[in-house]
Write a protein that holds these residues in place. Structure first.
Motif, PDB file in Angstrom:
ATOM      1  N   TYR A  38       0.847  -1.194   0.000  1.00 24.75           N
ATOM      2  CA  TYR A  38       0.000   0.000   0.000  1.00 24.75           C
ATOM      3  C   TYR A  38       0.879   1.238   0.000  1.00 24.75           C
ATOM      4  O   TYR A  38       1.988   1.214   0.520  1.00 24.75           O
ATOM      5  CB  TYR A  38      -0.886   0.047   1.247  1.00 24.75           C
ATOM      6  N   GLN A  39       0.356   2.315  -0.594  1.00 25.84           N
ATOM      7  CA  GLN A  39       1.055   3.591  -0.493  1.00 25.84           C
ATOM      8  C   GLN A  39       0.081   4.680  -0.077  1.00 25.84           C
ATOM      9  O   GLN A  39      -1.034   4.743  -0.558  1.00 25.84           O
ATOM     10  CB  GLN A  39       1.739   3.937  -1.808  1.00 25.84           C
ATOM     11  N   VAL A  40       0.532   5.509   0.856  1.00 20.93           N
ATOM     12  CA  VAL A  40      -0.266   6.629   1.321  1.00 20.93           C
ATOM     13  C   VAL A  40       0.472   7.900   0.901  1.00 20.93           C
ATOM     14  O   VAL A  40       1.591   8.137   1.346  1.00 20.93           O
ATOM     15  CB  VAL A  40      -0.435   6.603   2.859  1.00 20.93           C
ATOM     16  N   PRO A  41      -0.123   8.697   0.001  1.00 24.14           N
ATOM     17  CA  PRO A  41       0.581   9.908  -0.425  1.00 24.14           C
ATOM     18  C   PRO A  41       0.604  10.976   0.671  1.00 24.14           C
ATOM     19  O   PRO A  41      -0.429  11.331   1.227  1.00 24.14           O
ATOM     20  CB  PRO A  41      -0.231  10.376  -1.635  1.00 24.14           C
ATOM     21  N   VAL A  42       1.790  11.444   0.988  1.00 23.92           N
ATOM     22  CA  VAL A  42       1.939  12.509   1.978  1.00 23.92           C
ATOM     23  C   VAL A  42       2.573  13.690   1.257  1.00 23.92           C
ATOM     24  O   VAL A  42       3.652  13.556   0.685  1.00 23.92           O
ATOM     25  CB  VAL A  42       2.833  12.064   3.150  1.00 23.92           C
ATOM     26  N   THR A  43       1.866  14.809   1.248  1.00 26.07           N
ATOM     27  CA  THR A  43       2.393  15.983   0.569  1.00 26.07           C
ATOM     28  C   THR A  43       3.016  16.942   1.577  1.00 26.07           C
ATOM     29  O   THR A  43       2.385  17.351   2.531  1.00 26.07           O
ATOM     30  CB  THR A  43       1.292  16.692  -0.247  1.00 26.07           C
TER      31      THR A  43
END
Ligand SMILES: [Zn+2]
Ligand SMILES: [Zn+2]
Length: 243
Positions: free
Chosen positions: A85-90
């Motif tokens: 899984y990937q969680v985008p963190v900006t």
């Protein structure tokens, strides 16, 4: 995560060294011979830092575009499993703030003093990095995210209840209000200060996860002002290994 640096002695022993020891010599505890500690740039390279001269945020960008560690697919939560899984963190960082003196001046009245505030121009640069997670860590992340959301909801709700309770009270017991208002505003001020100290940088729950990624703690520490936003998680497909 702080970086660890090592030099190898001729006898095969690995010596732990600090960055400030670069260029000096150390005594090997095993064979008692002198070991030369290389330059700090070399030390960083030896510790797996391929871009020792870049700023932490640039290292992240570089590693990200090349899909190199820490973005090669290893789970950021446990460092063991493969991420699915990937969680985008900006991460948005303020690069520059300038005050535009040409017009845009607006007076601000505070007491008898008239202050002029120029129209400030800010330049923000943002980088989106994926928080890579294995199924188990992803579950933990989702649970933590949920708890943080519930916590924020409860906080808002209790503030509303407190506010309306106070209004009802004020309607019936006008005399007591002065004393009570004083106490409440004092408590409120303290709570706000504590809250402010914690949320000034970022949500502690995101911090805990993000700071496990190499260079992220350094990148955050290097910036005076930044904002973070967490996106929706999606499936992460590891890069095909070509034999
Ligand atoms: Zn030795
Ligand atoms: Zn994991």
């Amino acid at each position: 995560m702080t970086e660890k640096y090592f030099v190898e002695c001729g006898c095969g022993i690995k010596l732990r060294v600090e960055l400030f020891e670069a260029g000096t010599t150390k005594l090997c505890p095993s064979c008692k011979s002198e070991v030369k500690v290389p330059s700090s740039t070399k030390l960083k390279e030896l510790s797996g830092d391929k871009y020792p001269l870049l700023r932490p945020i640039e290292k992240i960008q570089q590693a990200l575009s090349n899909r190199e560690p820490p973005f090669d697919g290893q789970c950021h939560g446990c460092d063991v499993e493969q991420a699915t899984y990937q969680v985008p963190v900006t991460l948005s960082m303020m690069v520059e703030r300038s005050v535009n003196d040409e017009g845009g001046l607006r007076p601000t009245v505070t007491g008898n003093i008239l202050l002029y505030t120029g129209a400030a121009e800010e330049l923000w640069q943002s980088t989106t990095l994926p928080l890579l997670l294995c199924p188990r860590c992803h579950l933990r992340f989702q649970a933590a995210n949920f708890r943080a959301k519930i916590y924020r909801l409860i906080k808002t709700f209790s503030l509303l209840v407190l506010g309306s309770a106070f209004l009802c009270f004020a309607y019936f017991y006008t005399e007591l209000i002065a004393a009570l208002a004083g106490v409440i505003s004092l408590i409120g001020a303290i709570a706000w200060m504590i809250q402010f100290r914690h949320t000034k940088k970022l949500d502690p729950f995101v911090n805990e996860w993000l700071c496990q990624i190499r260079w992220v703690p350094e990148a955050l520490a290097a910036e005076d002002e930044f904002q973070l936003s967490v996106g929706e998680s999606s499936l992460f497909t590891p890069r095909e290994v070509t034999a």
